[in-house]
Write a protein that holds these residues in place. Sequence first.
Motif, PDB file in Angstrom:
ATOM      1  N   SER A  31      -1.576   5.233  10.905  1.00 23.94           N
ATOM      2  CA  SER A  31      -1.953   5.707  12.240  1.00 23.94           C
ATOM      3  C   SER A  31      -0.754   6.320  12.947  1.00 23.94           C
ATOM      4  N   ASP A  32       0.422   5.719  12.783  1.00 25.61           N
ATOM      5  CA  ASP A  32       1.621   6.244  13.438  1.00 25.61           C
ATOM      6  C   ASP A  32       2.101   7.548  12.807  1.00 25.61           C
ATOM      7  N   TYR A  33       2.245   7.579  11.493  1.00 24.21           N
ATOM      8  CA  TYR A  33       2.848   8.753  10.875  1.00 24.21           C
ATOM      9  C   TYR A  33       1.861   9.879  10.625  1.00 24.21           C
ATOM     10  N   HIS A  34       0.568   9.620  10.673  1.00 22.76           N
ATOM     11  CA  HIS A  34      -0.396  10.668  10.349  1.00 22.76           C
ATOM     12  C   HIS A  34      -1.363  10.940  11.505  1.00 22.76           C
ATOM     13  N   LEU A  35      -2.120   9.945  11.865  1.00 23.36           N
ATOM     14  CA  LEU A  35      -3.185  10.128  12.841  1.00 23.36           C
ATOM     15  C   LEU A  35      -2.659  10.445  14.236  1.00 23.36           C
ATOM     16  N   ILE A  86     -10.027 -12.945  10.154  1.00 23.64           N
ATOM     17  CA  ILE A  86      -9.934 -12.064   8.982  1.00 23.64           C
ATOM     18  C   ILE A  86     -10.292 -12.833   7.716  1.00 23.64           C
ATOM     19  N   GLU A  87      -9.848 -14.061   7.617  1.00 25.05           N
ATOM     20  CA  GLU A  87     -10.191 -14.905   6.466  1.00 25.05           C
ATOM     21  C   GLU A  87     -11.703 -15.150   6.414  1.00 25.05           C
ATOM     22  N   GLU A  88     -12.296 -15.434   7.568  1.00 23.71           N
ATOM     23  CA  GLU A  88     -13.747 -15.629   7.676  1.00 23.71           C
ATOM     24  C   GLU A  88     -14.510 -14.417   7.154  1.00 23.71           C
ATOM     25  N   MET A  89     -13.995 -13.233   7.462  1.00 24.12           N
ATOM     26  CA  MET A  89     -14.665 -11.991   7.073  1.00 24.12           C
ATOM     27  C   MET A  89     -14.402 -11.642   5.611  1.00 24.12           C
ATOM     28  N   GLY A  90     -13.465 -12.345   4.976  1.00 27.33           N
ATOM     29  CA  GLY A  90     -13.175 -12.098   3.566  1.00 27.33           C
ATOM     30  C   GLY A  90     -12.331 -10.866   3.321  1.00 27.33           C
ATOM     31  N   TRP A  91     -11.602 -10.425   4.318  1.00 24.89           N
ATOM     32  CA  TRP A  91     -10.770  -9.240   4.173  1.00 24.89           C
ATOM     33  C   TRP A  91      -9.404  -9.612   3.617  1.00 24.89           C
ATOM     34  N   GLU A  92      -8.845  -8.720   2.837  1.00 26.19           N
ATOM     35  CA  GLU A  92      -7.486  -8.895   2.321  1.00 26.19           C
ATOM     36  C   GLU A  92      -6.532  -8.113   3.214  1.00 26.19           C
ATOM     37  N   VAL A  93      -5.550  -8.794   3.775  1.00 26.16           N
ATOM     38  CA  VAL A  93      -4.563  -8.130   4.627  1.00 26.16           C
ATOM     39  C   VAL A  93      -3.396  -7.677   3.761  1.00 26.16           C
ATOM     40  N   LEU A  94      -3.104  -6.399   3.799  1.00 26.47           N
ATOM     41  CA  LEU A  94      -1.968  -5.855   3.067  1.00 26.47           C
ATOM     42  C   LEU A  94      -0.688  -6.196   3.827  1.00 26.47           C
ATOM     43  N   PRO A  95       0.376  -6.535   3.127  1.00 27.09           N
ATOM     44  CA  PRO A  95       1.619  -6.884   3.812  1.00 27.09           C
ATOM     45  C   PRO A  95       2.203  -5.675   4.543  1.00 27.09           C
ATOM     46  N   HIS A  96       2.765  -5.929   5.700  1.00 22.34           N
ATOM     47  CA  HIS A  96       3.388  -4.873   6.497  1.00 22.34           C
ATOM     48  C   HIS A  96       4.743  -5.378   6.985  1.00 22.34           C
ATOM     49  N   PRO A  97       5.839  -4.857   6.424  1.00 23.66           N
ATOM     50  CA  PRO A  97       7.164  -5.326   6.837  1.00 23.66           C
ATOM     51  C   PRO A  97       7.391  -5.101   8.331  1.00 23.66           C
ATOM     52  N   PRO A  98       8.132  -6.002   8.972  1.00 19.78           N
ATOM     53  CA  PRO A  98       8.416  -5.825  10.399  1.00 19.78           C
ATOM     54  C   PRO A  98       9.174  -4.516  10.661  1.00 19.78           C
ATOM     55  N   TYR A  99       8.945  -3.961  11.840  1.00 17.77           N
ATOM     56  CA  TYR A  99       9.651  -2.759  12.293  1.00 17.77           C
ATOM     57  C   TYR A  99       9.515  -1.594  11.304  1.00 17.77           C
ATOM     58  N   SER A 100       8.314  -1.358  10.825  1.00 17.04           N
ATOM     59  CA  SER A 100       8.102  -0.306   9.827  1.00 17.04           C
ATOM     60  C   SER A 100       6.999   0.657  10.238  1.00 17.04           C
ATOM     61  N   PRO A 101       7.209   1.430  11.311  1.00 18.27           N
ATOM     62  CA  PRO A 101       6.176   2.386  11.696  1.00 18.27           C
ATOM     63  C   PRO A 101       5.962   3.465  10.638  1.00 18.27           C
ATOM     64  N   ASP A 102       6.946   3.621   9.737  1.00 15.88           N
ATOM     65  CA  ASP A 102       6.801   4.599   8.671  1.00 15.88           C
ATOM     66  C   ASP A 102       5.779   4.142   7.634  1.00 15.88           C
ATOM     67  N   GLY A 114      13.795  -1.628   1.264  1.00 13.06           N
ATOM     68  CA  GLY A 114      13.281  -1.993   2.582  1.00 13.06           C
ATOM     69  C   GLY A 114      13.923  -1.297   3.748  1.00 13.06           C
ATOM     70  N   GLU A 115      14.857  -0.371   3.496  1.00 11.11           N
ATOM     71  CA  GLU A 115      15.520   0.336   4.591  1.00 11.11           C
ATOM     72  C   GLU A 115      14.544   1.311   5.253  1.00 11.11           C
ATOM     73  N   TYR A 116      14.688   1.468   6.552  1.00 12.42           N
ATOM     74  CA  TYR A 116      13.841   2.339   7.344  1.00 12.42           C
ATOM     75  C   TYR A 116      14.168   3.802   7.038  1.00 12.42           C
ATOM     76  N   HIS A 117      13.142   4.648   7.025  1.00 15.60           N
ATOM     77  CA  HIS A 117      13.380   6.089   6.835  1.00 15.60           C
ATOM     78  C   HIS A 117      12.398   6.879   7.694  1.00 15.60           C
ATOM     79  N   LEU A 118      12.758   8.110   7.986  1.00 16.73           N
ATOM     80  CA  LEU A 118      11.890   9.041   8.706  1.00 16.73           C
ATOM     81  C   LEU A 118      11.691  10.265   7.847  1.00 16.73           C
ATOM     82  N   ASP A 119      10.546  10.912   8.036  1.00 17.50           N
ATOM     83  CA  ASP A 119      10.367  12.178   7.304  1.00 17.50           C
ATOM     84  C   ASP A 119      10.386  13.344   8.239  1.00 17.50           C
TER      85      ASP A 119
END
Length: 183
Positions: A120-124, A100-116, A178-183
């Motif tokens: 792809s999980d909540y929409h797609l 990913i660094e080679e490709m020059g992409w910026e990775v957005l942070p994703h907290p652990p255990y956060s499917p919300d 940072g608390e988990y929530h569902l909609d």
Amino acid sequence: MIHDNTARKRQWLDPGEASNPTPKPDIHGKKVMLCVWWNSKGLVYFEVLDSGQTVTANLYQGQLDRLDQAPRRQGVDTASTKFLHDNARPHVAKITQQKIEEMGWEVLPHPPYSPDLAPSDYHLFRSMHHSLAEKKFKNRDEVQIWVSNFFESQPVEFFKKGIHSLRERWRQVIDADGEYHLD
């Protein structure tokens, strides 16, 4: 009237009698895994893996190469890509981070255990799940055709809504400390 009980299975064992386990029939059939990358404009790239195949860091690295080439074939520069994936081992492996660094992409942070926080999980996948109700496929090729048709049938607004709702979800996570929530 004659009643015959011989066809009925006993549901108990006598003391000291060994059980004779009977495997349950495979009611779900073979499963395949869908790996998909998309943005607010639509589908970028997808792969349907063979039954039983899992994503390893090496496989994921190859997928990232193919993902990078998909928009390039259409003349799109991918160098300033913002990229969101979860914290699965193949995603955080050293070789993946280097790729990913080679490709020059910026990775957005994703907290652990956060499917919300995974569009792809909540929409797609939620939308795909509704469309897949009662569908059965004979082989992987049928799955690929169905997936391709599903994506082609979605208006651009479908993808845009899924990505843009991430901002509000991030805000909810920050506000909830940072608390988990569902909609």
